[in-house]
Write a protein that holds these residues in place. Sequence first.
Motif, short mmCIF file in Angstrom:
data_model
loop_
_atom_site.label_atom_id
_atom_site.label_comp_id
_atom_site.label_asym_id
_atom_site.label_seq_id
_atom_site.Cartn_x
_atom_site.Cartn_y
_atom_site.Cartn_z
N SER A 119 0.83 -1.20 0.00
CA SER A 119 0.00 0.00 0.00
C SER A 119 0.87 1.26 0.00
N LYS A 120 0.28 2.36 -0.38
CA LYS A 120 1.05 3.59 -0.59
C LYS A 120 1.71 4.10 0.68
N ASP A 121 1.07 3.90 1.84
CA ASP A 121 1.67 4.40 3.08
C ASP A 121 2.80 3.52 3.60
N HIS A 122 2.92 2.27 3.05
CA HIS A 122 3.99 1.34 3.44
C HIS A 122 4.03 1.12 4.95
N ARG A 123 2.87 1.11 5.58
CA ARG A 123 2.81 0.91 7.03
C ARG A 123 3.06 -0.54 7.37
N THR A 124 3.85 -0.78 8.41
CA THR A 124 4.13 -2.12 8.91
C THR A 124 3.62 -2.24 10.33
N VAL A 125 2.78 -3.23 10.58
CA VAL A 125 2.24 -3.50 11.91
C VAL A 125 2.92 -4.75 12.46
N THR A 126 3.42 -4.66 13.66
CA THR A 126 4.12 -5.77 14.29
C THR A 126 3.26 -6.38 15.40
N VAL A 127 3.08 -7.69 15.34
CA VAL A 127 2.35 -8.42 16.37
C VAL A 127 3.25 -9.54 16.87
N HIS A 128 2.79 -10.26 17.90
CA HIS A 128 3.58 -11.35 18.47
C HIS A 128 2.72 -12.60 18.56
N ASP A 129 3.37 -13.73 18.32
CA ASP A 129 2.66 -15.00 18.47
C ASP A 129 2.73 -15.45 19.92
N THR A 130 2.24 -16.66 20.19
CA THR A 130 2.21 -17.16 21.57
C THR A 130 3.60 -17.37 22.15
N ARG A 131 4.60 -17.48 21.30
CA ARG A 131 5.98 -17.64 21.76
C ARG A 131 6.71 -16.31 21.84
N LYS A 132 5.96 -15.20 21.73
CA LYS A 132 6.51 -13.85 21.82
C LYS A 132 7.45 -13.52 20.66
N GLN A 133 7.30 -14.22 19.54
CA GLN A 133 8.11 -13.93 18.36
C GLN A 133 7.38 -12.95 17.46
N GLU A 134 8.13 -12.03 16.85
CA GLU A 134 7.53 -10.97 16.06
C GLU A 134 7.01 -11.48 14.71
N ILE A 135 5.88 -10.93 14.32
CA ILE A 135 5.28 -11.20 13.01
C ILE A 135 4.88 -9.86 12.43
N THR A 136 5.25 -9.58 11.18
CA THR A 136 4.96 -8.30 10.55
C THR A 136 3.80 -8.43 9.58
N LEU A 137 2.93 -7.43 9.59
CA LEU A 137 1.75 -7.38 8.73
C LEU A 137 1.85 -6.15 7.84
N ARG A 138 1.64 -6.36 6.53
CA ARG A 138 1.68 -5.23 5.59
C ARG A 138 0.58 -5.40 4.55
N GLU A 139 -0.15 -4.32 4.32
CA GLU A 139 -1.26 -4.35 3.37
C GLU A 139 -0.74 -4.33 1.94
N VAL A 140 -1.35 -5.17 1.10
CA VAL A 140 -1.00 -5.22 -0.31
C VAL A 140 -1.90 -4.26 -1.07
N GLN A 141 -1.32 -3.52 -1.99
CA GLN A 141 -2.10 -2.54 -2.77
C GLN A 141 -2.96 -3.26 -3.81
N THR A 142 -4.27 -3.07 -3.71
CA THR A 142 -5.23 -3.64 -4.66
C THR A 142 -6.27 -2.57 -5.00
N ARG A 143 -7.03 -2.81 -6.06
CA ARG A 143 -8.08 -1.88 -6.45
C ARG A 143 -9.28 -2.00 -5.51
#
Length: 392
Positions: A119-143
């Motif tokens: 997506s145009k803002d290139h925002r990255t959201v970081t969450v954690h799984d049950t083992r406290k390991q980081e997982i990154t979420l990024r929106e894909v640009q679509t119509r």
Amino acid sequence: MLFDLTNFYFEGRKAGSRKARFGRSKEKRNDCRLLVLALCINREGFIRYSSILAGNTSDPKSLPGMIDKLAVKTSVTSKKTLVVIDAGISTEENLQGIKEKGYNYLCVSRTRLKDYSLSKDHRTVTVHDTRKQEITLREVQTRPEEDYYLEITSPSKAMTEASMNRQWKERFEGEMEKINEAITRKGGTKRYEKVVERVGRAIERYPSIARHYQITYLCNERKPAEMQKVNWTIKDITAIDKNTGVYFLRTNVRTFGEQTTWEYYNLIREIECTNRQLKTDLNLRPIYHQKDERSDAHLFFGLLSYWIVNTIRFQLKQSGENAYWTEIVRRMSTQKLVTTEAVNALGEKVELRQCSRPTKQAERIYSILKMKQAPFKKIKICRSQSPPRGSS
């Protein structure tokens, strides 16, 4: 609502059963007859609908019927209903059917996106799984008229996939070496067509890794009908682990955002994990009953157990404790019942029973569930010992 299907295998012939059928076992027990348990579960993980299906029921085919039955049996409003399914059920036909019925859907994309942009803002959201390991979420640009896609990057998943790729690579190259050994061995497979067939079967067995190889065939000049050697080279070794740990979530609701989409999808991951734990911890598989009504009762008691487990976990999650059931059992098993026996001066046998003190982790679980830290108070039992035989 979330849909989940799992199967249970039988020990025994089960010849007179109307439901037990051979199918694709998730425990790799394709030699046994199966039963399929279909579940529809709400956001909190509680069962709203369940059905026991024939063992040869495939995941994609079962979804339309489950949605229709759920709409009849429950007061589901389609405008507010989100159907969360895994990749095994999320065929294009099923997704289109869900949309036509007025429901929304969320699933893992069955195909990996290529040549996509974020997506145009290139925002990255970081969450954690049950083992406290980081997982990154990024929106894909679509119509706007297209589905919403979310790129998920998990380092722990990348490590697992890289390890699996190395294993598949070793196995595939081992198959190719066996083929060349057979060509040189007396009585081995040498005919050109047969060797090509063996290579094709190896490619079918390891398709994810075989696509990275360039395979060439060298014909025997003196005997054109025979193969002389099969050569293979890796096209680009960096491409094997290039996209490991990356997958995509897909939904037709574009207003959720990264965090909400991830939280909704995480529900089905916990349900699948609970299913696996219940099969092992509560010994729901294999099924030894030979009559259908007894098999149904076996699974029914399993569903009751699921309600107990999910009720406990739901109460714990309300206070921020997200441990899985196996971890909860491990923590609580540290508290023991201690029985002390002795004989007093009067010759009476005295038994003293008491609970050991719980650990801090167990105390926290007791506190959240509003339970006493000891199942019972100290118990003292005195018994008069009977005189030995033959004494007067």
